[in-house]
Scaffold this active site. Structure first.
Site, PDB file in Angstrom:
ATOM      1  N   GLU A 126      37.042  34.130  39.802  1.00 10.66           N
ATOM      2  CA  GLU A 126      37.745  32.937  39.341  1.00 10.66           C
ATOM      3  C   GLU A 126      38.516  32.424  40.553  1.00 10.66           C
ATOM      4  O   GLU A 126      39.612  32.883  40.852  1.00 10.66           O
ATOM      5  CB  GLU A 126      38.701  33.272  38.194  1.00 10.66           C
ATOM      6  CG  GLU A 126      39.332  32.022  37.595  1.00 10.66           C
ATOM      7  CD  GLU A 126      40.834  32.125  37.393  1.00 10.66           C
ATOM      8  OE1 GLU A 126      41.410  31.207  36.813  1.00 10.66           O
ATOM      9  OE2 GLU A 126      41.430  33.126  37.829  1.00 10.66           O
ATOM     10  N   ASP A 150      40.202  37.949  38.262  1.00  8.62           N
ATOM     11  CA  ASP A 150      41.150  36.880  37.980  1.00  8.62           C
ATOM     12  C   ASP A 150      41.940  36.506  39.235  1.00  8.62           C
ATOM     13  O   ASP A 150      42.238  37.360  40.072  1.00  8.62           O
ATOM     14  CB  ASP A 150      42.106  37.344  36.882  1.00  8.62           C
ATOM     15  CG  ASP A 150      43.107  36.282  36.485  1.00  8.62           C
ATOM     16  OD1 ASP A 150      42.686  35.266  35.921  1.00  8.62           O
ATOM     17  OD2 ASP A 150      44.303  36.473  36.764  1.00  8.62           O
TER      18      ASP A 150
END
Length: 832
Positions: free
Chosen positions: A475, A422
């Protein structure tokens, strides 16, 4: 106390111990051979009598109290160490026999310490944390923690009355590691580390390497043996590398376990809600989720962070227990069962992971030993001002070791098939989310976080060597070059990157009213200009359906719900046809109207309504189409796997392209219409002479469409279109995706003309005579009414009347590409 024993006492060390400020309690406590014999000292607050019992002989030696706080000592006349137990009587009259923790040597060796200091101890989790082990024939728990600037560290829990004086830990040289083996402890013990900072302030911290934690709002760690589970997924693990190759399909279902499905809330006898009662256990979730995922045709699930976190509303992205699956849904063994069961059902599991930042919770990593251990000391480097979280110090080897080992831990201990990192963009840029004056430039004056880049490359290179077959996904929302690729070639080293640019552009295009989409055609085609710069995953993720953004169907234009669902079918169809692996967030495959709320279950009751069940059926059919046709995944990351047929019909909002494999007969022709307009005679170029059969149509009535399509196979003709010599004409559905299989057909050879036969004059004369006779006979048989009809039709007034009765011809229009199609007829809501 006799004089010899009294003179042997180190009273300064005893005072340090009593005030719980000893970083090296082992220098005083435990057994020590001296010139006068075996000296044993213990510190047991609230004890009134302590006796040493030699195990081999059973002989007992009463200990003298050195300090009223609970320091006892005895000098045994012998020249060698001996195994012993302690018989302790407390001030409440209770007596127990126990082993002395300071009689056991450390389990860290010099090699462990050097590798950790260099940041290359990739299985450091085998030593750090709390481990149920046996030292010799003694069972207990071994604790180890890194707190380099602490004055003193103790293990505290119910087993020692949370008294930081009782189990002060041994410092391992200059490594900053404190360790201690406590005999007699077992799985299930609740514990924390009591750390005394250099200024003398004590604090309680959860174990950074702890394998299990209390259910929130409690924050203690729990001793758990994660090596006892018996795995059954060998078949999956053996073939995983092939299953997860880039030439294989990957359709991911993104899931938040806490809100995918929930139990009715339970209450106690006082009417109070039972904490955590609304959640299903990992084992229950595994069976329910596997059934749904297999039914829908997904290949993988991606779990939003299951690492322990204090706040439900963070969705797991503010982690406090990096080595512990959250106790919201069960024990570590329960989560292992979840992973095991999904593998047995043929479903891969990707875990979200957060190496970018961590929360400021007092029980967590923040200011761990009274100093900035895991984060930067300078808040311009160590804090996200908008998120209120802390940033890891990637320049510190022990910190990167903690994170790299953690990624490997989930792959090794829990058989994770992939790690999705993330907020990678926030790691790469020093000024991410910051204003001028809130960040510090790198040594070259730039905004690149060079230490974070090196950390990511290090992690990716090690992970691929140690966990072949598992994938790493970034990401990353910027245009940082070479996120995917080989580290040796200068890339950061990820296997895949989320295509956030495509998601934003395409959703922006879809949110426009179809009447205005023609002005934004470039947002539809732009992605193919950079499609092969990285190995992308196309995503409609959880980020797009929260915080007021609405659900996927809620984003779609249209006055009626049917219009919104038609647009959404088109959007999903285009995503599945576009190069790249796929991801869809839960609830969006059945068209949940409201945006996602982590505090409630998905609206499964919506499926009682046809419009929702039809969309669910549509996504199921899309997944089946995707996984069964190699053209849609086999060459995702090779330019030869895609070919434009028509990407210039912006005025009509139409795209036509090919998805290809190395086998021509496996190619698929994809026609996309992003306007609510039917084209009854739409001509398009095709790659070769052959038969083109419609195998999928988003406008089928079973999906909620009008059923405009092409039931018959189309054979191409030599009629130039789209700069191709062959073309077909189809009926183009409104707001639809239509896919055609392509079957090459060999063209017929030109007929060979026969040579003229030279007849003899007599034969020629006979043939002419015979032909004249046949012609005369036919003329004689001509019917009178036919003759009359011919005469009447020659009269102008009759001819005009007949023409007026004919149906009006369909008015044709010319498209920007030079094609001629029938004029489309549009009705409000839907076009028929």
């Amino acid at each position: 106390m006799d004089k010899v024993l009294y003179e042997m006492m180190d009273w300064a060390a005893i005072e340090e111990l009593v005030y719980s400020e000893s970083g090296n309690p082992d220098k005083l406590l435990g057994p020590h051979l001296t010139e006068n014999g075996l000296l044993i000292q213990v510190f047991i607050p609230t004890a009134v009598y302590v006796t040493v019992k030699l195990t081999a002989l059973g002989k007992k030696y009463p200990m003298d109290m050195e300090d009223e706080a609970g320091v006892f000592a005895v000098l045994i006349p012998r020249k060698s160490l001996a195994d012993y137990t302690l018989l302790v009587t407390y001030d409440n009259g209770i007596t127990e026999e126990l082993k002395d923790p300071y009689a056991f040597p450390p389990l860290f060796n010099e090699s462990d310490l050097k590798k950790f200091e260099a940041g290359i101890h990739y299985d450091i989790y085998e030593k750090m944390g709390a481990h149920v082990v046996s030292v010799g024939d003694v069972k207990g728990v071994y604790f180890a923690v890194w707190a380099p600037c602490a004055m003193r560290v103790s293990v505290v829990g119910d087993f020692n009355l949370w008294d930081g004086r009782r189990h002060q830990m041994r410092r391992m040289g200059d490594s900053g590691i404190f360790e201690l083996f406590i005999p007699g402890l077992a799985q299930g013990e609740i514990y924390k580390y009591e750390i005394k900072a250099q200024n003398g302030d004590p604090m309680l911290k959860a174990d950074p390497y702890g394998n299990y934690a209390e259910l929130r709002p409690h924050t203690a760690s729990v001793v758990w043996d994660i090596n006892q589970y018996q795995w059954r997924d060998k078949d999956w693990m053996d073939k995983r590398e092939r299953i997860q190759s880039k030439e294989s399909p990957m359709s991911i279902y993104e899931v938040h376990l806490g809100s995918w499905i929930r139990k009715p809330v339970e209450v106690d006898e006082n009417g109070e809600e039972i904490i955590g009662s609304e959640f299903y256990n990992y084992r229950e979730l595994a069976e329910k989720l596997a059934v749904y995922v297999k039914e829908m045709g997904y290949t993988h699930v991606e779990l939003m962070p299951v690492m322990e976190h204090p706040l439900d509303a963070s969705w797991g992205y503010q982690v406090t227990g990096y080595y512990a699956p959250t106790s919201r849904y069960g024990t570590p063994d329960d989560f292992m069962y979840f992973m095991d069961y999904m593998h047995e059902q043929g479903v891969g599991v990707i875990l979200d992971w957060v190496p970018a930042h961590f929360p400021k919770d007092l029980s967590g990593l923040a200011c761990f030993d009274g100093t900035c251990v895991y984060e930067h000391q300078d808040p311009r480097q160590g804090m996200h001002p908008h998120w209120g979280t802390l940033i890891y110090n990637y320049g510190r080897p022990q910190v990167t070791n903690f994170l790299i080992a953690n990624a490997l831990f989930w792959a090794r201990k829990y058989h994770a098939d992939g790690i999705r990192m993330d907020a990678v963009a926030s790691m790469l840029y020093l000024d991410y989310g910051k204003n001028d004056g809130e960040w510090v430039a790198n040594i070259y004056g730039g905004n690149e976080n060079l230490e974070a880049v090196e950390f990511l490359k290090h992690l990716n290179s090690v992970f691929k060597k140690r966990e072949p077959g598992a994938v790493l996904i970034a990401e990353e929302s910027t245009a940082w070059p070479q996120i995917t690729g080989n580290v040796d070639d200068g890339a950061v080293g990820f296997d895949y990157k989320w295509n956030m640019g495509w998601m934003n552009d395409f959703l922006g295009y879809m949110e426009y009213d179809p009447f205005f989409r023609c002005h934004h055609y470039g947002e539809l085609t732009f992605s193919m200009l950079y499609a092969y710069s990285e190995d992308f995953i196309l995503v409609f993720s959880h980020d797009e359906v929260v915080h007021g953004k609405g659900s996927m169907v809620g984003k779609m234009p249209g006055e009626r719900l049917e219009d919104k669902f038609a647009n959404l079918r088109t959007a999903y169809g285009f995503m599945m046809m576009h190069p790249g692996k796929k991801l869809l967030f839960m609830g969006q495959d059945m068209g949940q109207i409201s945006e996602w709320n982590e505090n409630e279950s998905l609206h499964w009751e919506d499926l009682q309504y046809e419009i929702h069940s039809q969309l669910k059926l549509y996504v199921q059919a899309l997944n089946q189409l995707y996984t069964s046709h190699p053209a849609l995944y086999e060459m995702d990351y090779h330019p030869d796997g895609f070919e434009w047929i028509n990407c210039t019909s912006g005025q009509d909002n139409i795209l036509v392209f090919l998805r290809k494999t190395k086998k021509q007969e496996e190619n698929l022709l994809v026609v996309c219409n992003f306007a609510p307009v039917v084209h009854e005679q739409f001509k398009l170029g095709v790659p070769f002479h052959g038969k083109y059969k419609e195998i999928f149509n988003s406008d089928e009535e079973r999906f909620g469409g009008w059923g405009v399509g092409n039931p018959r196979v189309k054979t191409s003709k030599k009629d130039e279109c789209d700069e191709r010599p062959e073309s077909i004409t189809i009926q183009l559905a409104p707001l639809g995706i239509q896919i055609f299989s392509c079957t090459p057909v060999a063209e017929k050879a030109e007929p060979v003309k026969k040579a003229a036969v030279v007849k003899k004059p007599a034969a020629k004369k006979a043939a002419v005579k015979k032909a004249a006779a046949v012609k005369a006979k036919a003329a004689a048989k001509e019917q009178p009414e036919a003759k009359a009809k011919a005469v009447v039709e020659e009269k102008p007034e009759v001819k005009a009347k007949a023409a007026a009765k004919e149906k009006p011809a369909t008015k044709a229009k010319s498209t920007p590409t030079g094609k001629t199609t029938t004029k489309a007829k549009t009705v409000k809501g839907k076009t028929k």
